[in-house]
Write an enzyme that holds these catalytic residues in place. Sequence first.
Site, mmCIF file in Angstrom:
data_model
loop_
_atom_site.group_PDB
_atom_site.id
_atom_site.type_symbol
_atom_site.label_atom_id
_atom_site.label_comp_id
_atom_site.label_asym_id
_atom_site.label_seq_id
_atom_site.Cartn_x
_atom_site.Cartn_y
_atom_site.Cartn_z
ATOM 1 N N ILE A 57 -29.033 -27.317 -21.612
ATOM 2 C CA ILE A 57 -30.209 -27.137 -22.121
ATOM 3 C C ILE A 57 -29.796 -25.701 -23.388
ATOM 4 O O ILE A 57 -28.908 -24.233 -22.647
ATOM 5 C CB ILE A 57 -30.908 -25.873 -21.178
ATOM 6 C CG1 ILE A 57 -31.179 -27.278 -19.883
ATOM 7 C CG2 ILE A 57 -31.633 -25.156 -21.846
ATOM 8 C CD1 ILE A 57 -32.380 -27.215 -19.028
ATOM 9 N N CYS A 58 -30.241 -25.000 -24.185
ATOM 10 C CA CYS A 58 -29.716 -25.334 -25.798
ATOM 11 C C CYS A 58 -30.647 -23.233 -24.984
ATOM 12 O O CYS A 58 -31.903 -24.099 -25.020
ATOM 13 C CB CYS A 58 -30.529 -25.936 -26.531
ATOM 14 S SG CYS A 58 -30.301 -23.548 -28.297
ATOM 15 N N ILE A 59 -29.424 -22.405 -25.478
ATOM 16 C CA ILE A 59 -30.454 -21.359 -24.790
ATOM 17 C C ILE A 59 -31.822 -20.901 -26.081
ATOM 18 O O ILE A 59 -32.592 -19.982 -25.386
ATOM 19 C CB ILE A 59 -29.431 -20.378 -24.967
ATOM 20 C CG1 ILE A 59 -29.844 -19.037 -24.343
ATOM 21 C CG2 ILE A 59 -28.571 -19.867 -26.382
ATOM 22 C CD1 ILE A 59 -28.838 -17.562 -23.739
ATOM 23 N N ALA A 104 -34.366 -22.754 -25.239
ATOM 24 C CA ALA A 104 -34.711 -22.797 -24.084
ATOM 25 C C ALA A 104 -35.485 -20.890 -24.299
ATOM 26 O O ALA A 104 -36.632 -20.885 -22.751
ATOM 27 C CB ALA A 104 -33.913 -22.380 -22.742
#
Lengths: 134, 130
Positions: free
Chosen positions: B77-79, B82
Amino acid sequence: MATKKFMFVNRKAPYGTAYALESLEVVLISAAFEQDVSLAFIDDGVYQITKGQDTTGIGQKNFSNTYKALGDYEIKKLYVEKESLEERGLTQDDLMPLVWEDEDDDWAEKPSIIMVNRSEMADVMAEQEVTLSF
Amino acid sequence: MKFTIMINEGPYQHQSADSALQFCRSILAQGHEIFRVFFYHDGVNNGSSLSVPPGDDRLIQKEWSELSKENDLDLVICIAAAQRRGLMDADEAKRQGFDSHNMIEGFRISGLGQLIEGGIESDRTIVFGD
């Protein structure tokens, strides 16, 4: 690490959805990986690089200046589809004059925008190894 | 063949999360390898542990979580995406000073470089989005 031909395809208007802003974030990260990067602007994506963007009325960050910095990241191939401009009543004069500096030519500023028609765009896309569409 | 999958839409709102899930199952069944699945834009919501759809509907996040467990998938998941959308794991919640977190087992949070690396390392990169 291998070098691949990456193309980022921008299809949406700069505001209204987060696609354009977050696409630009991926483009900037890709520069750090020293890949052969190009961008395509088609459909409403051509609005992303229009001049005179003003977001004061919608309370959102105007990130259009970031496109001007792409040349500094060695991202200097911005393919713009002629038909997409025409269909929206735009010409190349409505776009920001995006440039890169050629260190082999005394840092001369050279245009990053490459105007192509729809069939030429298809040819450029066919050459790519990784195509990310936004 | 080695694949990287990018998912740009959230669950339920858009078909792309279901399509990606089905595509992943299909290529695994055909013996291909998935190098990484990268979740971006609203796609990060595929990693939420707090979804409660009606009982007769699928629970997409759990399906990802189980597929990951069964096939040892790297679900990233892309920080940045997110953080904007309020999705975080325990470590990130602690770092940000929150007392709760909401990332389902089988996912991990990392940066956009993971997507570019996936593109470089894989034979095919497939984007599921709008």
